[in-house]
Write an enzyme that holds these catalytic residues in place. Structure first.
Site, PDB file in Angstrom:
ATOM      1  N   SER A  15      -9.684 -10.551 -39.786  1.00  0.00           N
ATOM      2  CA  SER A  15      -9.454  -9.493 -38.799  1.00  0.00           C
ATOM      3  C   SER A  15     -10.357  -9.717 -37.592  1.00  0.00           C
ATOM      4  O   SER A  15     -11.227 -10.605 -37.601  1.00  0.00           O
ATOM      5  CB  SER A  15      -9.740  -8.112 -39.404  1.00  0.00           C
ATOM      6  OG  SER A  15     -11.118  -7.993 -39.751  1.00  0.00           O
ATOM      7  N   ASP A  62     -17.539 -14.109 -50.823  1.00  0.00           N
ATOM      8  CA  ASP A  62     -18.673 -13.485 -50.141  1.00  0.00           C
ATOM      9  C   ASP A  62     -19.568 -14.580 -49.574  1.00  0.00           C
ATOM     10  O   ASP A  62     -20.169 -15.355 -50.319  1.00  0.00           O
ATOM     11  CB  ASP A  62     -19.441 -12.633 -51.159  1.00  0.00           C
ATOM     12  CG  ASP A  62     -20.613 -11.890 -50.552  1.00  0.00           C
ATOM     13  OD1 ASP A  62     -20.956 -12.144 -49.374  1.00  0.00           O
ATOM     14  OD2 ASP A  62     -21.211 -11.064 -51.257  1.00  0.00           O
ATOM     15  N   ASN A  89     -18.541 -16.524 -38.257  1.00  0.00           N
ATOM     16  CA  ASN A  89     -18.265 -15.247 -37.610  1.00  0.00           C
ATOM     17  C   ASN A  89     -18.485 -14.031 -38.514  1.00  0.00           C
ATOM     18  O   ASN A  89     -18.635 -12.918 -38.031  1.00  0.00           O
ATOM     19  CB  ASN A  89     -16.812 -15.260 -37.106  1.00  0.00           C
ATOM     20  CG  ASN A  89     -16.387 -13.946 -36.523  1.00  0.00           C
ATOM     21  OD1 ASN A  89     -16.804 -13.562 -35.436  1.00  0.00           O
ATOM     22  ND2 ASN A  89     -15.548 -13.228 -37.246  1.00  0.00           N
ATOM     23  N   TYR A 157     -30.100  -5.081 -38.630  1.00  0.00           N
ATOM     24  CA  TYR A 157     -29.018  -5.904 -38.079  1.00  0.00           C
ATOM     25  C   TYR A 157     -29.556  -6.827 -36.991  1.00  0.00           C
ATOM     26  O   TYR A 157     -29.270  -8.034 -36.972  1.00  0.00           O
ATOM     27  CB  TYR A 157     -27.931  -4.995 -37.515  1.00  0.00           C
ATOM     28  CG  TYR A 157     -26.888  -5.697 -36.677  1.00  0.00           C
ATOM     29  CD1 TYR A 157     -25.782  -6.292 -37.261  1.00  0.00           C
ATOM     30  CD2 TYR A 157     -27.003  -5.737 -35.288  1.00  0.00           C
ATOM     31  CE1 TYR A 157     -24.814  -6.926 -36.495  1.00  0.00           C
ATOM     32  CE2 TYR A 157     -26.052  -6.368 -34.506  1.00  0.00           C
ATOM     33  CZ  TYR A 157     -24.959  -6.965 -35.112  1.00  0.00           C
ATOM     34  OH  TYR A 157     -24.010  -7.591 -34.341  1.00  0.00           O
TER      35      TYR A 157
END
Length: 257
Positions: A15, A62, A89, A157
């Site tokens: 996606s 994963d 990505n 993050y």
């Protein structure tokens, strides 16, 4: 076509930005192995990208597990006979204040972003070096690794993505002798399904437009903007570029209006 007979792996290819990159790569003559944790979503994306099924392979797994990177490379070699490019990505995003981040959440960011990027790149680089043809590795970094945004507190993050940026420069030097180029992009707000993972559909419609003016160019980024930059860095048009983290951010890093 830029990628005629080239083979690429695209992590997070089911996606958003990854799917767009895979779609355009195939449209320009290449074949891809796409990866994602959701097998049904990845298979559906593969059918959209190439209904014939001849130029897209899927490996569900994963990427935080090094074995997944190794399996992706094996899939590319077994199915298509070579590997020329890796688009690293896959990732996750969910803002949370620093004082509220748990150890489990911290590990989740580091594993999915930095560890996954590291070991998938390692597996790809080993195959590229063994083949002796060189190659290109393009990572998806982040503007949040270059500066903090108060509206979206993202310490864990950002730390993980900063590691990805550092990895780019180290790998660019280590792999240069093998003619393997390593670069990254640092996107700002890109309208992708990642926001659906922590916002309701109603919140996405309400919140995302408020970030348009955050970018000096006056709009949020689209997956096409990111794909163009990623594909450029992978292509022969960028054959003299390595070790670069390219902001794809509508001017955010240049300053404020």
């Amino acid at each position: 076509m830029r990628f005629q007979n080239k083979i690429a792996i695209v992590t997070g290819g089911g996606s958003g930005m990854g799917k767009e990159v895979a779609t355009r790569f195939v449209a320009e003559g290449g074949s891809v192995v796409i990866n994602g944790r959701n097998g049904l979503k990845a298979e559906a994306a593969a059918r959209e990208i190439d209904p014939t099924g001849t130029r897209v392979a899927v490996y569900t797994g994963d990427v935080s597990l090094p074995a997944t990177g190794e399996a992706l490379v094996k899939t590319a070699l077994d199915r298509f006979g070579r590997l020329d490019m890796l688009f690293n990505n896959a990732g996750i995003f969910a803002p949370k204040p620093f004082l509220e981040v748990t150890e489990q959440e911290y590990d989740h960011f580091l594993d999915n972003i930095l560890k996954g990027t590291f070991f998938t790149a390692q597996a790809a680089a080993k195959a590229m070096k063994a083949a002796g043809r060189g190659g290109a590795i393009v990572q998806t970094g982040s503007m949040w690794a270059l500066q903090a945004i108060g509206a979206t507190p993202s310490s864990a993050y950002s730390a993980a993505k900063a590691g990805v940026h550092a990895l780019v420069k180290n790998l660019a030097i280590e792999l240069a002798a093998d003619k393997i180029r390593v670069n990254a992009i640092a996107p700002a707000v890109i309208e992708t399904p990642v926001y659906d993972t922590f916002l309701t559909p109603e919140q996405v419609k309400e919140v995302l437009p408020t970030f348009n003016t955050f970018h000096p160019l006056g709009r949020n980024g689209q997956v096409a903007d990111v794909a163009e930059a990623l594909l450029f860095l992978a292509s022969d048009q960028a054959s003299f570029i390595t070790g670069v983290v390219l902001p794809v951010d509508g001017g955010v890093m240049a300053g404020r209006q």
